[in-house]
Design a protein around this motif. Structure first.
Motif, PDB file in Angstrom:
ATOM      1  N   GLU A  32       0.693  -1.193  -0.039  1.00 54.51           N
ATOM      2  CA  GLU A  32      -0.038  -0.120  -0.064  1.00 54.51           C
ATOM      3  C   GLU A  32       0.704   1.164  -0.072  1.00 54.51           C
ATOM      4  OE1 GLU A  32      -2.603  -2.546   2.644  1.00 54.51           O
ATOM      5  OE2 GLU A  32      -0.736  -2.918   1.437  1.00 54.51           O
ATOM      6  N   VAL A  33       2.024   1.241   0.869  1.00 54.75           N
ATOM      7  CA  VAL A  33       2.905   2.243   0.553  1.00 54.75           C
ATOM      8  C   VAL A  33       3.700   2.551  -0.856  1.00 54.75           C
ATOM      9  CG1 VAL A  33       5.001   3.441   1.501  1.00 54.75           C
ATOM     10  CG2 VAL A  33       3.365   2.306   3.085  1.00 54.75           C
ATOM     11  N   GLY A  34       4.009   1.445  -1.386  1.00 59.04           N
ATOM     12  CA  GLY A  34       4.544   1.413  -2.638  1.00 59.04           C
ATOM     13  C   GLY A  34       3.582   2.036  -3.511  1.00 59.04           C
ATOM     14  N   GLU A  35       2.184   1.520  -3.491  1.00 61.84           N
ATOM     15  CA  GLU A  35       0.918   2.153  -4.318  1.00 61.84           C
ATOM     16  C   GLU A  35       0.900   3.806  -4.108  1.00 61.84           C
ATOM     17  OE1 GLU A  35      -0.463   1.252  -6.976  1.00 61.84           O
ATOM     18  OE2 GLU A  35      -0.077  -1.051  -6.838  1.00 61.84           O
ATOM     19  N   ALA A  36       1.029   4.082  -2.705  1.00 65.37           N
ATOM     20  CA  ALA A  36       0.939   5.369  -2.645  1.00 65.37           C
ATOM     21  C   ALA A  36       2.021   6.339  -3.099  1.00 65.37           C
ATOM     22  CB  ALA A  36       0.840   5.726  -0.865  1.00 65.37           C
ATOM     23  N   PHE A  37       3.341   5.633  -3.183  1.00 65.51           N
ATOM     24  CA  PHE A  37       4.306   6.439  -3.763  1.00 65.51           C
ATOM     25  C   PHE A  37       4.539   6.244  -5.197  1.00 65.51           C
ATOM     26  CE2 PHE A  37       5.587   6.945   0.644  1.00 65.51           C
ATOM     27  CZ  PHE A  37       6.305   8.279   0.606  1.00 65.51           C
ATOM     28  N   ARG A  38       3.785   5.478  -5.634  1.00 63.60           N
ATOM     29  CA  ARG A  38       3.836   5.116  -7.494  1.00 63.60           C
ATOM     30  C   ARG A  38       4.260   6.232  -8.014  1.00 63.60           C
ATOM     31  NH1 ARG A  38       2.431   0.576 -10.992  1.00 63.60           N
ATOM     32  NH2 ARG A  38       1.550  -0.420  -9.196  1.00 63.60           N
ATOM     33  N   PRO A  98      -6.424  -4.006  -0.708  1.00 62.93           N
ATOM     34  CA  PRO A  98      -5.948  -2.699  -0.280  1.00 62.93           C
ATOM     35  C   PRO A  98      -4.832  -2.172  -1.319  1.00 62.93           C
ATOM     36  CG  PRO A  98      -5.309  -4.468   1.199  1.00 62.93           C
ATOM     37  CD  PRO A  98      -6.177  -4.957   0.220  1.00 62.93           C
ATOM     38  N   GLY A  99      -4.051  -2.978  -2.017  1.00 66.56           N
ATOM     39  CA  GLY A  99      -3.209  -2.267  -3.063  1.00 66.56           C
ATOM     40  C   GLY A  99      -3.961  -1.655  -4.228  1.00 66.56           C
ATOM     41  N   SER A 134      -4.845   7.522   3.761  1.00 69.83           N
ATOM     42  CA  SER A 134      -6.190   6.569   3.660  1.00 69.83           C
ATOM     43  C   SER A 134      -5.784   5.074   3.935  1.00 69.83           C
ATOM     44  CB  SER A 134      -6.520   6.455   2.054  1.00 69.83           C
ATOM     45  OG  SER A 134      -6.735   7.425   1.425  1.00 69.83           O
ATOM     46  N   ILE A 135      -4.617   4.745   4.131  1.00 67.59           N
ATOM     47  CA  ILE A 135      -4.151   3.342   4.695  1.00 67.59           C
ATOM     48  C   ILE A 135      -4.826   2.752   5.881  1.00 67.59           C
ATOM     49  CG2 ILE A 135      -2.470   1.658   5.269  1.00 67.59           C
ATOM     50  CD1 ILE A 135      -0.674   3.272   3.024  1.00 67.59           C
TER      51      ILE A 135
END
Length: 159
Positions: A32-38, A98-99, A134-135
């Motif tokens: 999820e952190v990876g997706e946020a920083f995409r 979540p991703g 949002s996480i």
């Protein structure tokens, strides 16, 4: 007959669950952190975040199923059922749903900013900030949704 979920809770209720009750749980949220920083990082780092999350999921499934296997009432069948339950639940609740959710939140935020003619730092960082914020808000609703889904499918079938 007792559900797989209840058996798991009873089986592990006397010990602290390393994968769900310690900071190791946060490894399940790395994607999820990876997706946020995409929008800000190279795609390889997003993929790496999924690799970490899936490794966490597999480690949890292995841990739970091996503990069930070693119990006197365990065995191969009980371990396989446990592994399936943990693996499916964790993949859905910690990685897939979540991703996808964070990806869409960031994408939608970016689209709204584009419609508002925002540019530069705002357009780059706001989707990431909204995704990160949002996480915590999505965790419990997704966990509950996956519990219901598992109870009506896998756990109902395994009974």
């Amino acid at each position: 007959m007792e559900s797989v979920k209840n058996k798991l809770k009873q089986s592990f209720s006397h010990e602290k669950d390393f994968y769900r009750e310690t900071p190791a749980r946060y490894l399940g949220y790395t994607n999820e952190v990876g997706e946020a920083f995409r929008p800000l990082i190279k795609k390889i780092f997003v993929h790496l975040s999924y690799g970490i999350a899936v490794s966490y999921v597999c480690a949890d499934a292995y841990d739970k199923s091996s503990k069930v296997y070693k119990r006197p009432s365990g065995g191969t069948k009980a371990a396989a059922i446990t592994a399936g339950d943990v693996l499916i639940w964790q993949l859905l609740a910690s990685v897939i749903i979540p991703g996808f959710t964070i990806n869409r939140i960031c994408w939608g935020t970016g689209k709204l900013l584009k419609m508002a003619h925002q540019k530069g730092v705002v357009k780059k960082w706001i989707p990431t900030c909204v995704g990160l914020i949002s996480i915590p808000a999505i965790i419990h609703p997704i966990d509950n949704l996956v519990d219901v889904l598992m109870d009506k499918t896998y756990r109902a079938y395994i009974k």
